[in-house]
Design a protein around this motif. Structure first.
Motif, PDB file in Angstrom:
ATOM      1  N   PRO A 310      68.289  49.541  20.374  1.00  0.00           N
ATOM      2  CA  PRO A 310      69.649  49.238  20.825  1.00  0.00           C
ATOM      3  C   PRO A 310      70.014  50.057  22.059  1.00  0.00           C
ATOM      4  CG  PRO A 310      69.675  50.549  18.795  1.00  0.00           C
ATOM      5  CD  PRO A 310      68.267  50.120  19.021  1.00  0.00           C
ATOM      6  N   GLY A 311      70.881  49.480  22.906  1.00  0.00           N
ATOM      7  CA  GLY A 311      71.354  50.190  24.083  1.00  0.00           C
ATOM      8  C   GLY A 311      70.468  50.085  25.295  1.00  0.00           C
ATOM      9  N   GLU A 312      69.244  49.560  25.130  1.00  0.00           N
ATOM     10  CA  GLU A 312      68.340  49.395  26.269  1.00  0.00           C
ATOM     11  C   GLU A 312      68.801  48.203  27.127  1.00  0.00           C
ATOM     12  OE1 GLU A 312      65.048  51.151  26.895  1.00  0.00           O
ATOM     13  OE2 GLU A 312      66.378  52.564  25.885  1.00  0.00           O
ATOM     14  N   THR A 313      68.301  48.121  28.340  1.00  0.00           N
ATOM     15  CA  THR A 313      68.640  47.007  29.227  1.00  0.00           C
ATOM     16  C   THR A 313      67.546  45.955  29.165  1.00  0.00           C
ATOM     17  OG1 THR A 313      69.826  48.507  30.726  1.00  0.00           O
ATOM     18  CG2 THR A 313      69.210  46.336  31.591  1.00  0.00           C
ATOM     19  N   VAL A 314      67.940  44.715  28.872  1.00  0.00           N
ATOM     20  CA  VAL A 314      67.006  43.588  28.772  1.00  0.00           C
ATOM     21  C   VAL A 314      67.315  42.593  29.890  1.00  0.00           C
ATOM     22  CG1 VAL A 314      66.243  41.652  27.338  1.00  0.00           C
ATOM     23  CG2 VAL A 314      66.796  43.857  26.276  1.00  0.00           C
ATOM     24  N   LEU A 315      66.284  42.226  30.649  1.00  0.00           N
ATOM     25  CA  LEU A 315      66.415  41.196  31.667  1.00  0.00           C
ATOM     26  C   LEU A 315      65.631  39.970  31.242  1.00  0.00           C
ATOM     27  CD1 LEU A 315      66.116  43.117  35.068  1.00  0.00           C
ATOM     28  CD2 LEU A 315      68.179  42.253  33.957  1.00  0.00           C
ATOM     29  N   LEU A 316      66.333  38.850  31.123  1.00  0.00           N
ATOM     30  CA  LEU A 316      65.715  37.576  30.780  1.00  0.00           C
ATOM     31  C   LEU A 316      65.367  36.876  32.092  1.00  0.00           C
ATOM     32  CD1 LEU A 316      68.338  36.565  28.057  1.00  0.00           C
ATOM     33  CD2 LEU A 316      66.089  37.596  27.668  1.00  0.00           C
ATOM     34  N   CYS A 317      64.080  36.721  32.360  1.00  0.00           N
ATOM     35  CA  CYS A 317      63.627  36.249  33.672  1.00  0.00           C
ATOM     36  C   CYS A 317      63.633  34.717  33.730  1.00  0.00           C
ATOM     37  CB  CYS A 317      62.235  36.802  33.985  1.00  0.00           C
ATOM     38  SG  CYS A 317      61.725  36.446  35.676  1.00  0.00           S
ATOM     39  N   LEU A 318      64.663  34.165  34.335  1.00  0.00           N
ATOM     40  CA  LEU A 318      64.802  32.713  34.455  1.00  0.00           C
ATOM     41  C   LEU A 318      63.695  32.118  35.321  1.00  0.00           C
ATOM     42  CD1 LEU A 318      68.652  32.524  35.108  1.00  0.00           C
ATOM     43  CD2 LEU A 318      67.478  32.235  32.927  1.00  0.00           C
ATOM     44  N   ALA A 319      63.373  32.802  36.430  1.00  0.00           N
ATOM     45  CA  ALA A 319      62.362  32.269  37.353  1.00  0.00           C
ATOM     46  C   ALA A 319      61.004  32.169  36.676  1.00  0.00           C
ATOM     47  CB  ALA A 319      62.275  33.153  38.589  1.00  0.00           C
ATOM     48  N   SER A 320      60.667  33.143  35.844  1.00  0.00           N
ATOM     49  CA  SER A 320      59.404  33.091  35.115  1.00  0.00           C
ATOM     50  C   SER A 320      59.446  31.996  34.056  1.00  0.00           C
ATOM     51  CB  SER A 320      59.117  34.440  34.463  1.00  0.00           C
ATOM     52  OG  SER A 320      57.925  34.396  33.713  1.00  0.00           O
ATOM     53  N   ALA A 321      60.567  31.889  33.339  1.00  0.00           N
ATOM     54  CA  ALA A 321      60.701  30.858  32.307  1.00  0.00           C
ATOM     55  C   ALA A 321      60.533  29.461  32.889  1.00  0.00           C
ATOM     56  CB  ALA A 321      62.058  30.986  31.624  1.00  0.00           C
ATOM     57  N   HIS A 322      61.072  29.254  34.089  1.00  0.00           N
ATOM     58  CA  HIS A 322      61.016  27.924  34.710  1.00  0.00           C
ATOM     59  C   HIS A 322      59.635  27.562  35.237  1.00  0.00           C
ATOM     60  CE1 HIS A 322      65.630  27.984  35.467  1.00  0.00           C
ATOM     61  NE2 HIS A 322      65.332  27.457  34.302  1.00  0.00           N
ATOM     62  N   ARG A 323      58.715  28.524  35.248  1.00  0.00           N
ATOM     63  CA  ARG A 323      57.336  28.234  35.671  1.00  0.00           C
ATOM     64  C   ARG A 323      56.349  28.489  34.525  1.00  0.00           C
ATOM     65  NH1 ARG A 323      56.721  27.849  41.356  1.00  0.00           N
ATOM     66  NH2 ARG A 323      58.779  27.371  42.215  1.00  0.00           N
ATOM     67  N   ASP A 324      56.844  28.466  33.292  1.00  0.00           N
ATOM     68  CA  ASP A 324      55.999  28.737  32.125  1.00  0.00           C
ATOM     69  C   ASP A 324      55.203  27.474  31.773  1.00  0.00           C
ATOM     70  OD1 ASP A 324      54.860  29.337  29.690  1.00  0.00           O
ATOM     71  OD2 ASP A 324      56.670  30.242  28.844  1.00  0.00           O
ATOM     72  N   PRO A 325      53.869  27.526  31.858  1.00  0.00           N
ATOM     73  CA  PRO A 325      53.062  26.326  31.563  1.00  0.00           C
ATOM     74  C   PRO A 325      53.124  25.914  30.095  1.00  0.00           C
ATOM     75  CG  PRO A 325      51.647  28.237  31.894  1.00  0.00           C
ATOM     76  CD  PRO A 325      53.026  28.671  32.269  1.00  0.00           C
ATOM     77  N   ASP A 326      53.541  26.814  29.209  1.00  0.00           N
ATOM     78  CA  ASP A 326      53.712  26.431  27.815  1.00  0.00           C
ATOM     79  C   ASP A 326      54.961  25.576  27.606  1.00  0.00           C
ATOM     80  OD1 ASP A 326      51.427  27.722  27.020  1.00  0.00           O
ATOM     81  OD2 ASP A 326      52.441  29.570  26.434  1.00  0.00           O
ATOM     82  N   ARG A 327      55.824  25.528  28.619  1.00  0.00           N
ATOM     83  CA  ARG A 327      57.059  24.743  28.516  1.00  0.00           C
ATOM     84  C   ARG A 327      57.035  23.526  29.436  1.00  0.00           C
ATOM     85  NH1 ARG A 327      60.384  21.704  28.504  1.00  0.00           N
ATOM     86  NH2 ARG A 327      62.625  21.852  28.136  1.00  0.00           N
ATOM     87  N   TYR A 328      56.480  23.688  30.642  1.00  0.00           N
ATOM     88  CA  TYR A 328      56.493  22.602  31.623  1.00  0.00           C
ATOM     89  C   TYR A 328      55.077  22.256  32.059  1.00  0.00           C
ATOM     90  CZ  TYR A 328      61.365  24.132  32.108  1.00  0.00           C
ATOM     91  OH  TYR A 328      62.663  24.475  31.852  1.00  0.00           O
ATOM     92  N   PRO A 329      54.671  21.003  31.971  1.00  0.00           N
ATOM     93  CA  PRO A 329      53.358  20.614  32.509  1.00  0.00           C
ATOM     94  C   PRO A 329      53.316  20.856  34.021  1.00  0.00           C
ATOM     95  CG  PRO A 329      54.291  18.882  31.112  1.00  0.00           C
ATOM     96  CD  PRO A 329      55.384  19.870  31.355  1.00  0.00           C
ATOM     97  N   ASP A 330      52.237  21.506  34.465  1.00  0.00           N
ATOM     98  CA  ASP A 330      52.061  21.757  35.906  1.00  0.00           C
ATOM     99  C   ASP A 330      53.349  22.330  36.502  1.00  0.00           C
ATOM    100  OD1 ASP A 330      50.857  21.884  38.341  1.00  0.00           O
ATOM    101  OD2 ASP A 330      50.784  19.712  38.690  1.00  0.00           O
ATOM    102  N   PRO A 331      53.802  23.489  36.022  1.00  0.00           N
ATOM    103  CA  PRO A 331      55.147  23.977  36.355  1.00  0.00           C
ATOM    104  C   PRO A 331      55.345  24.358  37.816  1.00  0.00           C
ATOM    105  CG  PRO A 331      53.910  25.688  35.238  1.00  0.00           C
ATOM    106  CD  PRO A 331      53.076  24.437  35.162  1.00  0.00           C
TER     107      PRO A 331
END
Length: 412
Positions: A310-331
């Protein structure tokens, strides 16, 4: 972690080097392949947990244990320093107060109000395109960033807030300085000027309401409740920030993407009905925001098999998520015909962007206007020489030099 990553003074990897600012996606590909979560240092040395995979980023955006309230930071996180009166906005408030404010603010973003802006957005885009046409006709190249993408959203914000015409030029200058200062010392002064300007504007609208967003927010009520002065001020500032910078960068970055894919650009020119789908693909492929707003766990949280205290800083990387091959074919392929165009660029769940319909309309009008007015628009310099901002948070062009000739009789 890649062997190309530097190490910060804290001993943590610092993966954001000069090459990253030009093309961040190879960095994210290496991080994503190595592990779903990394403990890294930001360029200023701050330690963060970076989440790279789409499934974890999507889950994190709606996880109630990941607070956006800086009061839950145990590491003294400050981020972008704002006066307290500007900081109490929807991006920094957790569910109970957030839902209350969201209900009130949504009264100012009705479909009727957003659609009512369409004509004014188009008129502003046409005026800016006229300026580009004059530049091209004189035999010069134009900078889309300075001459079109940056001013258009500020015209829209000026209309939303009904900023008096004489005040629009200094107001725009302060906003531009805040986002792209020549030196860091200019930022506090620009914020202070915007702060004082918004205070005066709210007072003027309270005394004499009009048919504008600020007047609607001042009048908004929910079971006898209404926005406080600080809430009005911070929300106006948030709308200014979110409604200008993101749109500016997406217009210029979106146009660059289309220019680098001439076949798909030709399809869009031939069939404007494809544009809404193209905008969604641009939001996935070329959205400037690399990260969602930071989160702070209120209790131990496991993400991707990694336990984060708890209390740590978490960054959710949208740019990485949008190029994730497990989510998008040929991202890494830009494809306006992509069947699954779902993305996280405008948020998810509680923090989904209230201004999303306006953002989509503004980007579509901007790109359609440029495509229609300038059928032979092209880069004036090699793409490899384009300059990008040195920011790990926003992948944004400093300039976009283009050449072209206006279509004869193109004014609308």
């Amino acid at each position: 972690m890649s062997s190309t990553s530097a190490t910060s003074s804290t001993g943590l990897p610092q993966p954001f080097g000069k090459a990253h600012f030009i093309d961040p996606y190879p960095t994210y590909a290496r991080l994503r392949a190595a592990a779903p979560v990394h403990r890294i240092a930001l360029p200023d040395g701050s330690p963060v947990w970076l989440v790279t995979r789409e499934a974890d980023v999507r889950a994190g955006l709606t996880d109630p244990r990941l607070s956006v309230n800086k009061a839950h930071s145990g590491t003294g996180y400050r981020g972008f320093a704002l006066p307290p009166a500007l900081d109490a906005n929807l991006l920094n408030i957790d569910p109970a107060d957030h839902l209350r404010l969201r209900r009130l603010v949504s009264q100012g973003f009705t479909p009727r109000r957003v659609e009512g802006l369409r004509r004014r957005v188009q008129e502003a885009a046409d005026r800016l395109a006229d300026g580009l046409a004059a530049t091209f006709t004189a035999g010069h190249h134009a900078d889309i960033v300075t001459d079109f993408a940056n001013p258009l959203p500020l015209v829209v914000i000026g209309d939303l807030f009904d900023v008096p015409e004489p005040d629009r030029k200094p107001f725009s200058a302060w906003v531009s300085t805040m986002f792209a200062p020549e030196h860091p010392g200019q930022v506090p002064e620009a914020i202070d000027r915007i702060h004082r300007f918004l205070l005066a504007l709210i007072a003027a609208r309270r005394a004499e309401p009009g048919d504008d967003l600020l007047s609607a927010l001042i009048a908004a009520r929910d079971e006898g409740d209404r926005l406080s002065e600080d809430e009005l001020l911070s929300l106006a500032f948030l709308i200014l920030m979110a409604g200008s910078e993101n749109a500016q960068h997406l217009i210029s970055g979106g146009l660059l993407t289309l220019l680098r894919h001439p076949g798909q650009l030709a399809e869009l020119r031939a069939d404007p009905a494809l544009l809404p789908g193209a905008v969604e693909e641009l939001l996935r492929y070329a959205h400037p925001n690399q990260m969602a707003i930071r989160r702070f766990p209120t209790e131990p949280v496991e993400i991707g098999g990694v336990r984060i205290p708890p209390g740590e800083t978490v960054l959710l990387c949208l740019a990485s998520a949008h190029r994730d091959p497990d989510r998008y074919p040929d991202p890494d392929r830009f494809d306006i015909h992509r069947r699954d165009k779902a993305h996280l660029a405008l948020g998810q769940g509680l923090h989904y962007c209230l201004g999303a319909p306006l953002a989509r309309m503004e980007i579509a009008i901007a790109l359609e206007t440029l495509m229609h007015r300038f059928p032979d628009l092209e880069l004036a310099v090699p793409a490899s020489t384009l300059r990008w901002r040195a920011s790990f948070r926003s992948h944004a062009l400093r300039e976009l030099p283009v050449t072209g000739q206006p279509r004869t009789g193109a004014s609308r």
